[in-house]
Design an enzyme around this catalytic site. Structure first.
Site, PDB file in Angstrom:
ATOM      1  N   LYS A 252     -10.715   9.827   8.007  1.00 37.94           N
ATOM      2  CA  LYS A 252      -9.462   9.089   7.803  1.00 37.94           C
ATOM      3  C   LYS A 252      -9.160   8.417   9.133  1.00 37.94           C
ATOM      4  O   LYS A 252      -8.764   9.062  10.102  1.00 37.94           O
ATOM      5  CB  LYS A 252      -8.314  10.028   7.390  1.00 37.94           C
ATOM      6  CG  LYS A 252      -7.016   9.261   7.094  1.00 37.94           C
ATOM      7  CD  LYS A 252      -5.945  10.180   6.556  1.00 37.94           C
ATOM      8  CE  LYS A 252      -4.715   9.508   5.981  1.00 37.94           C
ATOM      9  NZ  LYS A 252      -4.232   8.309   6.613  1.00 37.94           N
ATOM     10  N   ARG A 272      -1.391  -3.710   3.438  1.00 35.43           N
ATOM     11  CA  ARG A 272      -1.035  -2.632   2.508  1.00 35.43           C
ATOM     12  C   ARG A 272       0.208  -2.992   1.713  1.00 35.43           C
ATOM     13  O   ARG A 272       0.369  -2.586   0.586  1.00 35.43           O
ATOM     14  CB  ARG A 272      -0.783  -1.370   3.321  1.00 35.43           C
ATOM     15  CG  ARG A 272      -0.473  -0.135   2.550  1.00 35.43           C
ATOM     16  CD  ARG A 272      -0.068   0.925   3.563  1.00 35.43           C
ATOM     17  NE  ARG A 272       0.047   2.241   2.997  1.00 35.43           N
ATOM     18  CZ  ARG A 272       1.058   2.644   2.238  1.00 35.43           C
ATOM     19  NH1 ARG A 272       2.016   1.796   1.920  1.00 35.43           N
ATOM     20  NH2 ARG A 272       1.108   3.873   1.800  1.00 35.43           N
TER      21      ARG A 272
HETATM   22  P1  ATP Z   1      -0.545   7.827   6.283  1.00 35.46           P
HETATM   23  O1  ATP Z   1       0.926   7.761   6.393  1.00 35.46           O
HETATM   24  O2  ATP Z   1      -1.082   9.224   6.287  1.00 35.46           O
HETATM   25  O3  ATP Z   1      -1.274   6.902   7.195  1.00 35.46           O
HETATM   26  P2  ATP Z   1      -0.265   6.216   4.017  1.00 35.46           P
HETATM   27  O4  ATP Z   1       1.027   6.707   3.471  1.00 35.46           O
HETATM   28  O5  ATP Z   1      -0.286   4.928   4.745  1.00 35.46           O
HETATM   29  O6  ATP Z   1      -0.927   7.353   4.873  1.00 35.46           O
HETATM   30  P3  ATP Z   1      -1.938   7.324   2.152  1.00 35.46           P
HETATM   31  O7  ATP Z   1      -2.327   6.934   0.799  1.00 35.46           O
HETATM   32  O8  ATP Z   1      -1.101   8.514   2.230  1.00 35.46           O
HETATM   33  O9  ATP Z   1      -1.252   6.103   2.850  1.00 35.46           O
HETATM   34  O10 ATP Z   1      -3.243   7.536   3.007  1.00 35.46           O
HETATM   35  C1  ATP Z   1      -4.270   6.625   2.814  1.00 35.46           C
HETATM   36  C2  ATP Z   1      -4.302   5.656   3.939  1.00 35.46           C
HETATM   37  O11 ATP Z   1      -5.229   6.094   4.911  1.00 35.46           O
HETATM   38  C3  ATP Z   1      -4.844   4.347   3.434  1.00 35.46           C
HETATM   39  O12 ATP Z   1      -3.799   3.506   3.062  1.00 35.46           O
HETATM   40  C4  ATP Z   1      -5.672   3.802   4.559  1.00 35.46           C
HETATM   41  O13 ATP Z   1      -4.874   2.915   5.337  1.00 35.46           O
HETATM   42  C5  ATP Z   1      -5.976   4.991   5.415  1.00 35.46           C
HETATM   43  N1  ATP Z   1      -7.402   5.380   5.420  1.00 35.46           N
HETATM   44  C6  ATP Z   1      -8.124   5.686   6.520  1.00 35.46           C
HETATM   45  N2  ATP Z   1      -9.376   6.052   6.199  1.00 35.46           N
HETATM   46  C7  ATP Z   1      -9.481   5.979   4.847  1.00 35.46           C
HETATM   47  C8  ATP Z   1     -10.517   6.255   3.910  1.00 35.46           C
HETATM   48  N3  ATP Z   1     -11.719   6.692   4.290  1.00 35.46           N
HETATM   49  N4  ATP Z   1     -10.250   6.057   2.600  1.00 35.46           N
HETATM   50  C9  ATP Z   1      -9.048   5.636   2.187  1.00 35.46           C
HETATM   51  N5  ATP Z   1      -8.013   5.380   3.034  1.00 35.46           N
HETATM   52  C10 ATP Z   1      -8.220   5.550   4.348  1.00 35.46           C
END
Ligand code: ATP
Length: 585
Positions: A252, A272
């Site tokens: 991640k 996003r």
């Molecule tokens: P966070 O606040 O933890 O960064 P988020 O709320 O933006 O997460 P989540 O769906 O909770 O979004 O976590 C997925 C996010 O992590 C994705 O939107 C992407 O930007 C990021 N990411 C990083 N590596 C990956 C991966 N291997 N696969 C999918 N998403 C990834």
């Protein structure tokens, strides 16, 4: 359609805070809207002219509006400013100034939604030398033809202060009720919206065609798809319980998510939150433009790297690329890699229904076709048990990642949905919270001492999708540098309110309130019961909500998130419960 009908509905909606009444007012409005005009009505309700990804902005500063108003009302700018100080809103000022002007409305014609929309569109599209003067003339002409009540909304729309507080979900509920007689068809509208990100278009198809036509709306090039999101898991055991068997574990990475759309020789990038950000990464764009792939949509995380050591650099470094000037210098100092993790469309065909393991195979193919070391496949390993998940997590943390994503191999790409098909796991939880929360700024206290003239503490809220409101969970005053404080002060200015926003549920008195718009990242030591915070009120204990202990700003403003993407109440409740479990273990 007469513009006054829309104005009547706006006035009713402004005075209610109940989601049910808002829905009722919208249903009544949609029923009297001619089908061919529903698209425009939807955009106007959302305070925009076209979907976000088209990036259309009015481009008129406040002082230009004041000049237009001086022309129309016959008052000078100084006396307008005086009224402005007492009303605090340019729309209210317009209504007042136009009601007291010497002539009455210059036009005998009834103002229509069509006319308002087309002039606003023209204003937005006017650019280049002399454009400000042309825009002022267009605004003057339009408000001269309006009644004072109508002019108030025209100006509110132009300056972005039309704060009706209507969430997309409420609009979809109302569309479903108005055109199909039941809320249960909302899910079909939601699917179409998740694929096209264009609520105006969904409404138009619903009003002029049928529900069948709605089901045919599929993802297409150059319309961003609403992103699939992950659930969080607190422990490795919990992740394993969710995936039940083998799964794909991936790094991640802590960068910025982008969605790449490539047609024949043409590329667009979306953020996003579905805004067009093609200009932020010209280096990535040119690699994709020159590659052989076409008619494809894929997603990845852009990460800044150290050009000497090739190590991943933190998110804050990437943000230095976000500038309008000297982009090529920034490109040299902060080169980026795109780590691709999903594919939605390939060779002109939607691939979202394919199981993830097959999409990953397609991705391997895609990366080989792009053939540039700056576009990579995100590292992945198949994990089979708790041990292999633990091993992979520690590998990812060593490599500088914030954690891992664990993905179900058989899962489809579910646009716009957060679910356990993707699970994010950050560091292991101890008795302290190690994960961050993304919270919305809803109010503030003025600063004292060194912070005079800025905010001393910010009131933060989590999102409650059930009631579509923001409930408070913390007041934060630490972790801010002087630069953060003044940047936030400036950014919050346009969302200032003298009263609590209708969608904010708070019981703490504040000096000032904000429209819930800006999301910031917070760390805290734990979650405790609180009689004054409203997040999770009565869920764990009667008359108690949940509050963060020792909250601190991490330095990250989540401008890739809209307010509804903030941490949800149920996540805070579940973090509280997990923390209790961990402590008692
Ligand atoms: P966070 O606040 O933890 O960064 P988020 O709320 O933006 O997460 P989540 O769906 O909770 O979004 O976590 C997925 C996010 O992590 C994705 O939107 C992407 O930007 C990021 N990411 C990083 N590596 C990956 C991966 N291997 N696969 C999918 N998403 C990834």
């Amino acid at each position: 359609m007469e513009f006054s009908l829309l104005v009547n509905a706006f006035e009713q909606m402004e005075t209610t805070t109940s989601r049910l009444s808002l829905t009722d007012y919208l249903v009544q409005l949609f029923k009297i809207t001619p089908p061919e005009e529903i698209e425009k009505v939807i955009y106007l309700i959302q305070g925009k002219l076209r979907p976000d990804f088209e990036g259309i902005e009015m481009g008129l500063a406040e002082k230009m509006i004041l000049r237009a108003l001086a022309h129309s009302s016959g008052k000078n700018v100084a006396s307008l400013l005086e009224i402005y100080r007492s009303t605090g809103d340019l729309g209210d000022l317009t209504k007042e100034a136009m009601a007291h002007r010497n002539q009455t409305t210059l036009s005998s014609q009834v103002m229509t939604v069509e006319r308002v929309y087309s002039v606003l569109f023209k204003i937005a599209k006017t650019s280049g030398p002399g454009s400000q003067e042309i825009k002022i003339k267009l605004v003057t002409g339009l408000i001269n033809e309006c009644s004072p009540r109508e002019a108030r909304y025209v100006i509110k729309f132009i300056v972005g202060s039309l704060r009706l507080g209507i969430a997309d979900n409420t609009v979809m509920d109302a569309l479903s009720l108005a055109f199909t007689g039941s809320k249960k068809n909302r899910v079909l509208l939601e699917n179409a919206y998740n694929s096209s990100s264009d609520l105006g278009q969904v409404a138009k198809i619903l009003a002029t065609e049928s529900l069948d036509a709605i089901e045919k709306i599929k993802i297409s090039l150059f319309k961003p798809v609403r992103p699939m999101l992950a659930e969080r898991s607190p422990t490795i055991e919990d992740v394993f319980k969710q995936v039940k068997g083998s799964a794909a574990a991936e790094f991640k990475l802590d960068g910025e998510r982008i969605q790449v759309h490539k047609g024949k020789g043409h590329v667009e990038l979306f953020s996003r939150r579905l805004e067009k950000i093609t200009g932020h990464f010209p280096d990535i764009v040119s690699i994709i433009v020159e590659s052989r792939i076409s008619n494809s949509i894929f997603e990845g995380e852009v990460v800044a790297i150290d050009p000497k050591t090739l190590e991943f650099l933190p998110f804050q470094v990437l943000m230095r690329r976000r500038r309008k000037h000297r982009v090529s210098e920034a490109m040299k100092n902060y080169p980026v890699y795109l780590n691709v993790f999903d594919i939605l469309y390939y060779d002109g065909e939607s691939k979202i229904q394919l199981p993830y393991k097959d999409r990953r195979k397609l991705l391997e193919h895609l990366i080989a076709e792009i053939n540039d070391r700056r576009v990579l496949l995100v590292p992945q390993e198949i994990v089979e048990d708790e041990k292999s998940i633990a091993r992979y997590l520690s590998k990812a943390l060593h490599a500088g990642c914030e954690g891992i994503m664990v993905k179900q191999l058989e899962s489809e790409y579910r646009a716009g949905a957060r679910g356990y098909a993707w699970i994010k796991l950050k560091k292991e939880y101890g008795s302290n919270l190690t994960d961050t929360l993304d919270l919305v700024i809803v109010g503030a206290l003025y600063g004292r001492g060194r912070r005079v003239g800025r905010y001393g503490a910010l009131l933060l809220a989590a999102y409650d999708p059930t009631s579509d409101t923001f409930k408070t969970t913390s007041k934060v005053g630490t972790g801010f540098t002087d630069q953060h404080l003044s940047d936030l002060y400036n950014n919050l200015e346009k969302y200032l309110l003298m009263h609590k926003h209708p969608r904010v549920d708070a019981s703490m008195p504040m000096d000032i309130w904000f429209e819930p718009k800006i999301v910031i990242e917070i760390v805290a030591s734990e979650i405790t019961l609180s009689p004054i915070h409203t997040a999770g009120m009565n869920t764990v204990k009667e008359n108690y909500g949940l509050a963060l202990r020792f909250p601190k700003f991490t330095g990250k403003v989540r401008d890739d998130k809209i307010a509804e993407d903030a941490t949800k109440i149920e996540e805070i409740v579940s973090l509280y419960k997990q923390q209790k479990r961990t402590i008692s273990n």
